[in-house]
Enzyme design. Structure first.
Site, PDB file in Angstrom:
ATOM      1  N   ASN A   1      83.895  42.492   3.617  1.00 56.99           N
ATOM      2  CA  ASN A   1      84.256  43.898   3.158  1.00 56.99           C
ATOM      3  C   ASN A   1      85.460  44.533   4.285  1.00 56.99           C
ATOM      4  O   ASN A   1      86.323  45.169   3.854  1.00 56.99           O
ATOM      5  CB  ASN A   1      83.013  44.839   3.100  1.00 56.99           C
TER       6      ASN A   1
ATOM      7  N   ARG B   1      71.806  46.787  11.312  1.00 54.57           N
ATOM      8  CA  ARG B   1      70.873  47.557  12.144  1.00 54.57           C
ATOM      9  C   ARG B   1      70.757  48.681  11.686  1.00 54.57           C
ATOM     10  O   ARG B   1      71.630  49.621  11.123  1.00 54.57           O
ATOM     11  CB  ARG B   1      71.518  47.993  13.758  1.00 54.57           C
TER      12      ARG B   1
ATOM     13  N   ASN C   1      78.715  53.885   4.190  1.00 52.40           N
ATOM     14  CA  ASN C   1      77.853  52.540   3.769  1.00 52.40           C
ATOM     15  C   ASN C   1      78.153  51.923   2.667  1.00 52.40           C
ATOM     16  O   ASN C   1      78.374  52.560   1.572  1.00 52.40           O
ATOM     17  CB  ASN C   1      76.508  52.664   4.196  1.00 52.40           C
TER      18      ASN C   1
ATOM     19  N   HIS D   1      76.202  49.346  -0.065  1.00 56.25           N
ATOM     20  CA  HIS D   1      75.002  48.893  -0.208  1.00 56.25           C
ATOM     21  C   HIS D   1      75.049  47.938  -1.667  1.00 56.25           C
ATOM     22  O   HIS D   1      75.574  48.673  -2.596  1.00 56.25           O
ATOM     23  CB  HIS D   1      74.098  49.722  -0.244  1.00 56.25           C
TER      24      HIS D   1
ATOM     25  N   ASP E   1      69.586  54.218   3.439  1.00 56.65           N
ATOM     26  CA  ASP E   1      70.442  53.865   2.121  1.00 56.65           C
ATOM     27  C   ASP E   1      70.226  55.171   1.191  1.00 56.65           C
ATOM     28  O   ASP E   1      70.278  55.157   0.032  1.00 56.65           O
ATOM     29  CB  ASP E   1      70.022  52.534   1.373  1.00 56.65           C
TER      30      ASP E   1
ATOM     31  N   GLU F   1      82.197  45.427  -4.707  1.00 57.21           N
ATOM     32  CA  GLU F   1      82.251  46.078  -3.228  1.00 57.21           C
ATOM     33  C   GLU F   1      83.738  46.090  -2.917  1.00 57.21           C
ATOM     34  O   GLU F   1      83.946  47.227  -2.094  1.00 57.21           O
ATOM     35  CB  GLU F   1      81.414  45.211  -2.257  1.00 57.21           C
TER      36      GLU F   1
HETATM   37  C1  GRF Z   1      77.580  43.396   1.532  1.00 52.67           C
HETATM   38  O1  GRF Z   1      76.584  42.891   0.580  1.00 52.67           O
HETATM   39  C2  GRF Z   1      77.178  44.779   1.619  1.00 52.67           C
HETATM   40  O2  GRF Z   1      77.076  45.379   0.566  1.00 52.67           O
HETATM   41  C3  GRF Z   1      75.816  44.763   2.622  1.00 52.67           C
HETATM   42  O3  GRF Z   1      75.927  43.655   3.576  1.00 52.67           O
HETATM   43  C4  GRF Z   1      77.066  42.577   2.758  1.00 52.67           C
HETATM   44  C5  GRF Z   1      78.007  42.284   3.751  1.00 52.67           C
HETATM   45  O4  GRF Z   1      78.872  41.581   3.569  1.00 52.67           O
HETATM   46  N1  GRF Z   1      75.515  45.983   3.382  1.00 52.67           N
HETATM   47  P1  GRF Z   1      80.236  41.164   4.466  1.00 52.67           P
HETATM   48  O5  GRF Z   1      79.671  40.999   5.836  1.00 52.67           O
HETATM   49  O6  GRF Z   1      81.063  42.324   3.882  1.00 52.67           O
HETATM   50  O7  GRF Z   1      80.873  40.189   3.647  1.00 52.67           O
END
Ligand code: GRF
Length: 223
Positions: free
Chosen positions: A18, A95, A111, A113, A149, A178
């Site tokens: 991400n 965390r 965030n 999720h 969340d 995402e």
């Molecule tokens: C993602 O699936 C996000 O939704 C979740 O943790 C994962 C992180 O993936 N909170 P990355 O480290 O961004 O590849």
């Protein structure tokens, strides 16, 4: 928050895909933002490596060096302030965070999720979705509050859950979404286009969207 260019502080624990999507969106000017600092609780996080490769300050803050989660979060806030971050992005940050971090950044901390919240909060969201037998899952970008969340939802994208899906195949399909909606949410914040009223988040002056997959600017169906 600045209208011109948002200064991002990214917190990440893992692989950093991400973060990669955010960096790409910044470098192609799809979003008016820049990553000022990446902080991780895990020394081995690939997100740190990625930040270093992009000449972005990459800081490992070891939880073992702090006597409480509150102390740890205060150290995180100090670093975020030092780097002038005005939007905090939790991008795979594993965390639980405390009000020491949430309070100074209310409505300025988001965030991502991997489920359609409020379904399947917490760990192993893909496994939870498969075990429930839902036909549709997806991902959610939301503001972070003191609940797990549970903060106000900004944008969601849906994907089908296929009969032969494994956690891995579902994760891959969701991750692709995402990488689209997290930069999109950041851009809406950079443009100061989100209006928060309790749990409801509205997009000011939505532009007409094109493409059959887009239901509204805050809902996307990745079929
Ligand atoms: C993602 O699936 C996000 O939704 C979740 O943790 C994962 C992180 O993936 N909170 P990355 O480290 O961004 O590849």
């Amino acid at each position: 928050m600045s209208r011109s260019r948002l200064r991002l502080g990214v917190l990440a624990s893992g692989r950093g895909s991400n973060l990669q999507a955010i960096l790409q969106a910044c470098s192609t000017a799809k979003i008016h933002a820049g990553v000022e600092v990446v902080i991780s609780d895990r020394a081995q996080s690939q997100a740190l490596e990625l930040a270093r490769r992009n000449q972005i300050p990459a800081i490992h803050l070891d939880p073992k060096s702090y006597s409480s989660r509150e102390d740890y979060d205060e150290a995180v806030v100090r670093l975020l302030h030092e780097h002038g971050a005005d939007l905090i992005v939790l991008a795979g940050y594993m965390r639980l965070i405390t009000s020491r971090l949430i309070a100074p950044y209310r409505n300025c901390i988001i965030n991502i999720h991997p489920s359609l919240l409020p379904s399947f909060p917490g760990l192993h969201a893909h496994r939870q979705a498969l075990e429930w037998g839902v036909r549709i899952s997806g991902c959610t970008v939301h503001f972070v509050d003191e609940t797990m969340d549970g903060g106000s939802i900004i944008i969601q994208a849906a994907v089908p859950v296929l009969e032969d899906d494994t956690e891995e195949t579902l994760e891959t399909r969701i991750l692709e979404q995402e990488h689209r909606i997290l930069p999109q949410a950041i851009q809406y914040l950079a443009e100061e286009r989100l209006e928060v009223s309790g749990r409801r988040v509205k997009l000011k002056s939505p532009k007409p969207m094109s493409g059959a997959k887009v239901v509204s600017p805050l809902i996307e169906i990745g079929l």
